[in-house]
Scaffold this active site. Structure first.
Site, short mmCIF file in Angstrom:
data_model
loop_
_atom_site.label_atom_id
_atom_site.label_comp_id
_atom_site.label_asym_id
_atom_site.label_seq_id
_atom_site.Cartn_x
_atom_site.Cartn_y
_atom_site.Cartn_z
CB CYS A 107 -0.88 -0.02 1.25
SG CYS A 107 -1.94 1.40 1.40
CG HIS A 151 -5.61 -2.59 -1.02
ND1 HIS A 151 -4.52 -3.20 -0.44
CD2 HIS A 151 -5.40 -1.25 -0.87
CE1 HIS A 151 -3.70 -2.27 0.04
NE2 HIS A 151 -4.22 -1.08 -0.21
CD GLU A 152 -6.74 1.31 -3.51
OE1 GLU A 152 -6.85 2.32 -2.80
OE2 GLU A 152 -5.68 0.65 -3.58
CG HIS A 155 -7.28 2.55 1.55
ND1 HIS A 155 -6.44 2.73 2.63
CD2 HIS A 155 -6.51 1.98 0.58
CE1 HIS A 155 -5.23 2.29 2.31
NE2 HIS A 155 -5.24 1.82 1.08
NI NI Z 1 -3.66 0.95 0.05
#
Ligand code: NI
Length: 180
Positions: A107, A151-152, A155
């Site tokens: 990341c 993954h995004e 966030h």
């Molecule tokens: Ni990330």
């Protein structure tokens, strides 16, 4: 290309991002499109060296300190480039089958890679507004793209990939999981 300062402060990264008002404001539209361009440039060897930026395939607005549910993806492959500038993305369905990156995830907001496998659904269907096509889209992703999108999206909820690694057995293999 706009250069961004990527935030590594977990106090900021742990925040939950807020829904974005649609139709998209000019400011938000520019931001999410600039994020895609940033990713594209980061994967260009010359540009990443020139600006001293790490290559990345995904970026969420909170990584720039902006608490809005927006994310960018730019996946440059040999024959095609897949890019998205997503606003208010929602996972509407996912497979039971899991997958993981055999190199582990990384990341731009985590300066030192944390080792271990991150298991995620192999397939996801996501609905969002896409600022590139200026349309509401339904994305069916599998494998690597599915991992990037998830993954995004994590966030946006203040979750970092390493929180999903089994602390006791970071490389424990789960049966039936696809290796990417
Ligand atoms: Ni990330």
């Amino acid at each position: 290309m706009k250069l961004f300062d990527i935030i590594t402060d977990t106090k900021i990264l742990k925040q939950i991002s807020e829904e974005v008002t649609l139709p998209l404001s000019k400011e938000d539209e520019e931001l999410v499109l600039d994020m895609v361009e940033y990713l594209r440039a980061s994967q260009d060897e010359e540009l990443s060296e020139k600006y001293n930026i790490r290559p990345g395939v995904g970026l969420a607005a909170i990584q720039l300190g902006i608490k809005k549910r927006m994310l960018a993806v730019c996946l440059v492959e040999e024959k095609k480039t897949t890019s998205y500038a997503l606003v208010n993305p929602v996972i509407v369905s996912h497979s039971v089958r899991e997958c993981f990156l055999n190199t582990g995830e990384a990341c731009l907001s985590v300066p030192i890679d944390v080792d271990g496998y991150v298991y995620r659904p192999y397939k996801v269907t996501i609905k969002a507004y896409d600022a590139i096509t200026k349309k509401k889209v339904t994305i069916k992703a599998r494998g690597y793209l599915s991992i990037i999108l998830q993954h995004e999206m994590d966030h946006l909820d203040g979750i970092l990939y390493y929180e999903r690694i089994d602390k006791k057995e970071p490389f424990r293999l789960r049966q039936g999981a696809e290796v990417i």
